[in-house]
Design a protein around this motif. Structure first.
Motif, PDB file in Angstrom:
ATOM      1  N   ILE A  66       0.827  -1.206   0.000  1.00 36.82           N
ATOM      2  CA  ILE A  66       0.000   0.000   0.000  1.00 36.82           C
ATOM      3  C   ILE A  66       0.864   1.261   0.000  1.00 36.82           C
ATOM      4  O   ILE A  66       0.605   2.214  -0.744  1.00 36.82           O
ATOM      5  N   THR A  67       1.911   1.300   0.829  1.00 40.21           N
ATOM      6  CA  THR A  67       2.745   2.505   0.834  1.00 40.21           C
ATOM      7  C   THR A  67       3.484   2.683  -0.489  1.00 40.21           C
ATOM      8  O   THR A  67       3.719   3.804  -0.930  1.00 40.21           O
ATOM      9  N   LEU A  68       3.806   1.574  -1.154  1.00 45.80           N
ATOM     10  CA  LEU A  68       4.441   1.679  -2.467  1.00 45.80           C
ATOM     11  C   LEU A  68       3.463   2.182  -3.524  1.00 45.80           C
ATOM     12  O   LEU A  68       3.813   3.012  -4.365  1.00 45.80           O
ATOM     13  N   PRO A  81       9.005   3.936  -1.470  1.00 41.62           N
ATOM     14  CA  PRO A  81       7.993   4.886  -0.993  1.00 41.62           C
ATOM     15  C   PRO A  81       8.669   6.167  -0.529  1.00 41.62           C
ATOM     16  O   PRO A  81       9.890   6.199  -0.349  1.00 41.62           O
ATOM     17  N   TRP A  82       7.887   7.207  -0.315  1.00 36.60           N
ATOM     18  CA  TRP A  82       8.460   8.487   0.090  1.00 36.60           C
ATOM     19  C   TRP A  82       7.531   9.160   1.092  1.00 36.60           C
ATOM     20  O   TRP A  82       6.363   9.417   0.786  1.00 36.60           O
ATOM     21  N   PRO A  83       8.011   9.459   2.306  1.00 33.25           N
ATOM     22  CA  PRO A  83       7.124   9.999   3.350  1.00 33.25           C
ATOM     23  C   PRO A  83       6.668  11.429   3.122  1.00 33.25           C
ATOM     24  O   PRO A  83       5.600  11.821   3.588  1.00 33.25           O
ATOM     25  N   ALA A 182      -6.087  -4.090  -8.040  1.00 32.01           N
ATOM     26  CA  ALA A 182      -5.223  -4.755  -9.015  1.00 32.01           C
ATOM     27  C   ALA A 182      -3.768  -4.339  -8.839  1.00 32.01           C
ATOM     28  O   ALA A 182      -2.849  -5.161  -8.979  1.00 32.01           O
ATOM     29  N   ARG A 183      -3.523  -3.079  -8.511  1.00 33.12           N
ATOM     30  CA  ARG A 183      -2.149  -2.613  -8.323  1.00 33.12           C
ATOM     31  C   ARG A 183      -1.525  -3.249  -7.091  1.00 33.12           C
ATOM     32  O   ARG A 183      -0.355  -3.641  -7.112  1.00 33.12           O
ATOM     33  N   VAL A 184      -2.295  -3.345  -6.014  1.00 31.50           N
ATOM     34  CA  VAL A 184      -1.781  -4.012  -4.815  1.00 31.50           C
ATOM     35  C   VAL A 184      -1.537  -5.490  -5.102  1.00 31.50           C
ATOM     36  O   VAL A 184      -0.502  -6.050  -4.718  1.00 31.50           O
ATOM     37  N   ALA A 191       7.250  -9.404  -8.637  1.00 30.37           N
ATOM     38  CA  ALA A 191       8.579  -9.197  -8.070  1.00 30.37           C
ATOM     39  C   ALA A 191       8.496  -8.287  -6.855  1.00 30.37           C
ATOM     40  O   ALA A 191       7.584  -7.468  -6.724  1.00 30.37           O
ATOM     41  N   ASP A 192       9.466  -8.440  -5.966  1.00 34.66           N
ATOM     42  CA  ASP A 192       9.537  -7.608  -4.767  1.00 34.66           C
ATOM     43  C   ASP A 192      10.105  -6.246  -5.147  1.00 34.66           C
ATOM     44  O   ASP A 192      11.304  -6.092  -5.328  1.00 34.66           O
ATOM     45  N   LEU A 193       9.252  -5.253  -5.250  1.00 29.59           N
ATOM     46  CA  LEU A 193       9.694  -3.933  -5.680  1.00 29.59           C
ATOM     47  C   LEU A 193      10.340  -3.131  -4.568  1.00 29.59           C
ATOM     48  O   LEU A 193      10.738  -1.986  -4.767  1.00 29.59           O
ATOM     49  N   THR A 194      10.460  -3.718  -3.375  1.00 30.42           N
ATOM     50  CA  THR A 194      11.194  -3.043  -2.305  1.00 30.42           C
ATOM     51  C   THR A 194      12.674  -3.412  -2.382  1.00 30.42           C
ATOM     52  O   THR A 194      13.443  -3.059  -1.501  1.00 30.42           O
TER      53      THR A 194
END
Length: 241
Positions: A66-68, A81-83, A182-184, A191-194
């Protein structure tokens, strides 16, 4: 670095040339310093998501996804992500510092605009601002993550499905709900985008985990026969149906 550049090029340069040299060196140094802070700043959202997920018995990967989706962008070769992010009338704004983001949020309010999103989890000020003592608290990664987790747990209690809960976290309007869901799902199934991250463990059968009621609106995940694996290593939808 600046001193070496000045010493090297001072001979043969006039005052104007020396000034240009100094400004160029300062610019390079400042750019390097700003870039080096990117992973640490992005990690604030990751750490807040991890802590809130554990506290409220929510799958961590759902919180991270969700934060991504909310604030992620490509930075230094990774999706992060960016705070210090705001969204005003559909326009996203990424700021270098919390102070800059807070100033823009205050300016937005001063213009009479109350519907805008801010922070790691893009909480909308119009609908959620009254739950925070101060505007700047909505930019605090830990505070916003904790609120987002509690809100998500309520939605899970309503839907019985983490993906549907994530979709309603964004909107109850069907077309926006489906798009966000769908995005989540893409982040959880792909793939792990983190990344960058160490090699992922081997997939674990979905039966290795069981859902046990914990806090109202949440679940506790317990391992029955195998070590914990990221939801990203499980078959699509294994725990989210």
């Amino acid at each position: 670095m600046l001193l070496l550049v000045v010493r090297k090029w001072r001979r043969g340069l006039g005052n104007a040339g020396l000034l240009v040299c100094i400004l160029a060196a300062v610019s390079v140094a400042g750019h390097t310093q700003a870039r080096s802070a990117i992973p640490e700043t992005a990690a604030r959202c990751h750490a807040a998501a991890r802590t809130a997920a554990e506290r409220h018995a929510i799958p961590e990967d759902v919180m991270q996804a969700i934060t991504l989706v909310e604030t992620g962008r490509r930075l230094e070769g990774a999706h992060r992500p960016w705070p210090w992010t705001l969204n005003v009338a559909g326009q996203g704004y990424w700021f270098d510092t919390r102070a800059e983001a807070l100033d823009y949020a205050r300016t937005t309010l001063a213009r009479g605009q109350r519907s805008f999103d801010l922070g790691c989890f893009q909480l909308n000020y119009r609908w959620h601002g009254e739950r925070f003592e101060r505007l700047d608290a909505m930019l605090d990664p830990a505070a916003s993550a904790d609120y987002a987790a509690r809100f998500l747990a309520e939605l899970y209690a309503e839907t019985g499905n983490w993906l549907d809960a994530a979709g309603k976290y964004h909107s109850r309007t069907p077309k926006f709900f489906r798009r966000y869901r769908a995005r989540v799902a893409a982040l959880l199934e792909g793939a792990d985008l983190t990344a960058p991250a160490p090699q992922r463990p081997a997939p674990v059968a979905a039966t290795a985990l069981s859902a046990i009621p914990a806090t109202p609106g949440g679940i506790a995940l317990t391992t029955l026969a195998a070590p914990r694996a990221s939801l990203l290593t499980l078959a699509p939808g294994a725990l989210l149906q």
